[in-house]
Design a protein around this motif. Structure first.
Motif, PDB file in Angstrom:
ATOM      1  N   ASN A 332       0.792  -1.108   0.208  1.00 42.39           N
ATOM      2  CA  ASN A 332       0.143  -0.100   0.055  1.00 42.39           C
ATOM      3  C   ASN A 332       0.923   1.342   0.111  1.00 42.39           C
ATOM      4  OD1 ASN A 332      -2.450  -1.583  -0.019  1.00 42.39           O
ATOM      5  ND2 ASN A 332      -2.571  -1.330   2.318  1.00 42.39           N
ATOM      6  N   ASN A 333       1.964   1.172   0.620  1.00 39.72           N
ATOM      7  CA  ASN A 333       2.959   2.292   0.757  1.00 39.72           C
ATOM      8  C   ASN A 333       3.838   2.530  -0.444  1.00 39.72           C
ATOM      9  OD1 ASN A 333       1.554   3.102   3.269  1.00 39.72           O
ATOM     10  ND2 ASN A 333       2.846   1.951   4.593  1.00 39.72           N
ATOM     11  N   GLY A 334       3.558   1.511  -1.440  1.00 41.65           N
ATOM     12  CA  GLY A 334       4.579   1.439  -2.601  1.00 41.65           C
ATOM     13  C   GLY A 334       6.118   0.899  -2.435  1.00 41.65           C
ATOM     14  N   LYS A 335       6.368   0.070  -1.356  1.00 42.52           N
ATOM     15  CA  LYS A 335       7.509  -0.364  -1.220  1.00 42.52           C
ATOM     16  C   LYS A 335       7.687  -1.776  -1.794  1.00 42.52           C
ATOM     17  CE  LYS A 335       8.765   3.304   1.013  1.00 42.52           C
ATOM     18  NZ  LYS A 335       9.741   4.093   0.365  1.00 42.52           N
ATOM     19  N   MET A 336       6.426  -2.234  -2.404  1.00 41.69           N
ATOM     20  CA  MET A 336       6.936  -3.851  -2.984  1.00 41.69           C
ATOM     21  C   MET A 336       6.948  -3.341  -4.484  1.00 41.69           C
ATOM     22  SD  MET A 336       4.078  -6.928  -3.172  1.00 41.69           S
ATOM     23  CE  MET A 336       3.437  -6.457  -4.543  1.00 41.69           C
ATOM     24  N   ARG A 337       7.801  -4.265  -5.053  1.00 42.69           N
ATOM     25  CA  ARG A 337       8.327  -3.922  -6.563  1.00 42.69           C
ATOM     26  C   ARG A 337       7.934  -5.219  -7.189  1.00 42.69           C
ATOM     27  NH1 ARG A 337      12.673  -3.357  -3.416  1.00 42.69           N
ATOM     28  NH2 ARG A 337      13.741  -5.022  -4.562  1.00 42.69           N
ATOM     29  N   LEU A 338       7.660  -5.108  -8.566  1.00 37.65           N
ATOM     30  CA  LEU A 338       7.459  -6.420  -9.287  1.00 37.65           C
ATOM     31  C   LEU A 338       8.865  -6.352 -10.093  1.00 37.65           C
ATOM     32  CD1 LEU A 338       4.070  -6.578 -10.510  1.00 37.65           C
ATOM     33  CD2 LEU A 338       5.053  -8.317  -9.170  1.00 37.65           C
ATOM     34  N   GLU A 339       9.752  -7.532  -9.880  1.00 39.94           N
ATOM     35  CA  GLU A 339      10.905  -7.530 -10.610  1.00 39.94           C
ATOM     36  C   GLU A 339      10.844  -8.739 -11.564  1.00 39.94           C
ATOM     37  OE1 GLU A 339      12.985  -5.447 -10.200  1.00 39.94           O
ATOM     38  OE2 GLU A 339      12.925  -4.717  -8.240  1.00 39.94           O
ATOM     39  N   GLY A 340      11.431  -8.724 -12.732  1.00 41.75           N
ATOM     40  CA  GLY A 340      11.478  -9.464 -13.886  1.00 41.75           C
ATOM     41  C   GLY A 340      12.672 -10.564 -13.693  1.00 41.75           C
ATOM     42  N   LYS A 341      13.104 -11.175 -14.914  1.00 40.78           N
ATOM     43  CA  LYS A 341      13.803 -12.410 -14.877  1.00 40.78           C
ATOM     44  C   LYS A 341      15.264 -11.860 -14.986  1.00 40.78           C
ATOM     45  CE  LYS A 341      11.205 -15.530 -17.609  1.00 40.78           C
ATOM     46  NZ  LYS A 341      10.879 -16.090 -18.941  1.00 40.78           N
ATOM     47  N   ASP A 342      15.756 -10.568 -15.179  1.00 40.12           N
ATOM     48  CA  ASP A 342      17.011  -9.964 -14.897  1.00 40.12           C
ATOM     49  C   ASP A 342      17.303  -9.159 -13.670  1.00 40.12           C
ATOM     50  OD1 ASP A 342      17.473 -10.625 -17.544  1.00 40.12           O
ATOM     51  OD2 ASP A 342      16.647  -8.666 -18.499  1.00 40.12           O
ATOM     52  N   TYR A 343      16.293  -9.333 -12.666  1.00 43.16           N
ATOM     53  CA  TYR A 343      16.565  -8.678 -11.472  1.00 43.16           C
ATOM     54  C   TYR A 343      17.470  -9.306 -10.763  1.00 43.16           C
ATOM     55  CZ  TYR A 343      15.701  -7.156  -6.452  1.00 43.16           C
ATOM     56  OH  TYR A 343      16.004  -6.539  -5.535  1.00 43.16           O
ATOM     57  N   ILE A 344      18.471  -8.721 -10.084  1.00 39.55           N
ATOM     58  CA  ILE A 344      19.781  -9.228  -9.180  1.00 39.55           C
ATOM     59  C   ILE A 344      19.124  -9.344  -7.626  1.00 39.55           C
ATOM     60  CG2 ILE A 344      22.131  -9.099  -8.707  1.00 39.55           C
ATOM     61  CD1 ILE A 344      21.772  -9.988 -11.285  1.00 39.55           C
ATOM     62  N   VAL A 345      19.039 -10.333  -7.126  1.00 35.11           N
ATOM     63  CA  VAL A 345      18.427 -10.273  -5.730  1.00 35.11           C
ATOM     64  C   VAL A 345      19.714  -9.657  -4.806  1.00 35.11           C
ATOM     65  CG1 VAL A 345      17.765 -11.905  -3.928  1.00 35.11           C
ATOM     66  CG2 VAL A 345      17.172 -12.353  -6.304  1.00 35.11           C
ATOM     67  N   LYS A 346      19.232  -9.070  -4.020  1.00 36.62           N
ATOM     68  CA  LYS A 346      19.904  -8.132  -3.144  1.00 36.62           C
ATOM     69  C   LYS A 346      20.069  -8.877  -1.580  1.00 36.62           C
ATOM     70  CE  LYS A 346      19.544  -3.980  -5.289  1.00 36.62           C
ATOM     71  NZ  LYS A 346      18.803  -4.569  -6.513  1.00 36.62           N
ATOM     72  N   ASP A 347      21.078  -9.041  -0.870  1.00 37.52           N
ATOM     73  CA  ASP A 347      21.000  -9.633   0.641  1.00 37.52           C
ATOM     74  C   ASP A 347      19.800  -8.939   1.369  1.00 37.52           C
ATOM     75  OD1 ASP A 347      22.516 -11.303   2.622  1.00 37.52           O
ATOM     76  OD2 ASP A 347      22.362  -9.427   3.424  1.00 37.52           O
ATOM     77  N   GLY A 348      19.046  -9.879   1.991  1.00 30.42           N
ATOM     78  CA  GLY A 348      18.031  -9.188   2.769  1.00 30.42           C
ATOM     79  C   GLY A 348      16.683  -9.011   2.215  1.00 30.42           C
ATOM     80  N   ASP A 349      16.683  -9.087   0.718  1.00 31.48           N
ATOM     81  CA  ASP A 349      15.325  -9.134   0.053  1.00 31.48           C
ATOM     82  C   ASP A 349      14.391 -10.050   0.444  1.00 31.48           C
ATOM     83  OD1 ASP A 349      15.891  -7.195  -1.577  1.00 31.48           O
ATOM     84  OD2 ASP A 349      16.042  -8.407  -3.493  1.00 31.48           O
TER      85      ASP A 349
END
Length: 373
Positions: A332-349
């Protein structure tokens, strides 16, 4: 995925004592004579992570599952192990199976604990172990490059072994292989000389805070980046104490964190690992992945079908998840992102994967990890 560390060293340097301390067990026999460990002992330890605890609270999860690290206590090595001395050949085969090597180095004096050498010399002791591993690699490479065996190698494997052979024969730095080949391919060679290493200087209680002459000389020679000063005896004593007693005792002897935490942090660093999380009402779980994993590869750690049928990843950073108290407010606060196949996962995601199940190809989600928005 977790990772596996093999604890190696000369006999009677404290390997089994450290293993028992790290795994909070008495599985490994620790006696005052050489080769008291014959078969390797294996202990699987949950990786402590305060972030996992916080996520589980916010999601009101029924279960909380840590990622894990495996420690392997391997029989003591002696000079001539590559030729079968002591328990050499058996020892060396066990090392090939681990992701990283913990070199246990004796950096203390004691009349009560036998030393296989007449003096305490951590530099000499490490060089004995490294030499035996190098000689074992030489023998292995030469056999695999013989005409009758070479036909079983592909071109890349053959190139790796030929370069490694040249490095070992001519005292060149074998780490040049990492500049030319992918680490995953190199790991498949089973070469001992290229395995990541952590050096543990085993000291007595009075040296735990500032080290001693032995640790100083060792660090001057091999550097401090991958060197830890730990007392296996103190680690064992810590494990016998309750939470408050443990904090007080650690403060008294002058250490801020346990040897287990230091080894885990160092292991993650040298193996280039990081952690992402899944969190929902059923369970909150930590997952260990290699750095720079894409979202589909990270999904594949849960199940190969998640990687094959990957569509998108719902991603929230750990800090945003905590600040917004879960999935719903984060979205609701715009902090969730939709990421695709090229997204590099970050520590803590904190991730939730959308994927197609195969072969039906209908859209589904991992409800196990999701909260109702």
């Amino acid at each position: 995925m977790g990772f596996k560390c093999g604890i190696v060293g000369l006999p009677n340097v404290g390997k089994s004592t450290l293993f028992n301390a790290l795994t909070n067990s008495s599985k490994a026999q620790a006696e005052n004579f050489p080769f008291c460990t014959i078969n390797p002992n294996i202990g699987i330890v949950p990786v402590p992570d305060k972030r996992l605890d916080e996520l589980a609270k916010i999601s009101s999860s029924k279960k909380k599952i840590n990622t894990s690290i495996s420690f392997v206590d391997i029989a003591g090595l002696v000079k001539g192990a590559s030729k079968g001395e002591g328990l050499g050949n058996k020892f060396l085969s066990h090392i090939r199976e681990v992701d990283a090597i913990i070199h246990m180095i004796r950096c203390f004096d004691s009349d009560d604990i036998q030393n296989v050498n007449p003096t305490v010399d951590p530099i000499r002791d490490l060089e004995i172990i490294e030499t035996e591993m190098m000689l074992a690699d030489l023998e292995s490479i030469q056999k695999r490059l013989e005409k009758k065996n070479k036909k079983n190698l592909d071109k890349e494997q053959s190139n790796i072994l030929e370069i490694a052979l040249d490095c070992l024969n001519n005292n060149k730095n074998i780490s040049v292989l990492f500049e030319k080949f992918d680490r995953k391919i190199l790991n498949q060679t089973g070469l001992l000389s290229i395995k990541p290493k952590i050096f543990v200087c085993n000291v007595d209680e009075k040296s735990i805070k500032n080290g001693n002459n032995y640790t100083d000389s060792f660090i001057n020679k091999f550097g401090k980046d991958n060197t830890l000063i730990i007392s296996a005896d103190i680690e064992n004593q810590i494990n016998l104490l309750g939470h408050e007693e443990k904090k007080n005792y650690m403060s008294m002897v002058g250490i801020d964190e346990t040897g287990l935490n230091m080894l885990i942090r160092k292991g993650y660093n040298i193996l280039e690992l990081e952690t992402y999380f899944t969190s929902g009402p059923e369970e909150t779980r930590a997952w260990t992945i290699k750095k720079n994993f894409t979202a589909p590869k990270a999904a594949g750690e849960i199940h190969t079908d998640f990687e094959k049928g990957f569509i998108k990843a719902e991603a929230i950073s750990y800090n945003d998840f905590i600040k917004n108290e879960g999935w719903l407010n984060s979205k609701n606060n715009g902090k969730m992102r939709l990421e695709g196949k090229d997204y590099i996962v970050k520590d803590g995601d904190v991730l939730n994967f959308r994927f197609n199940t195969w072969p039906n190809l209908f859209h589904t989600e991992i409800n196990k990890y999701s909260q109702n928005y």
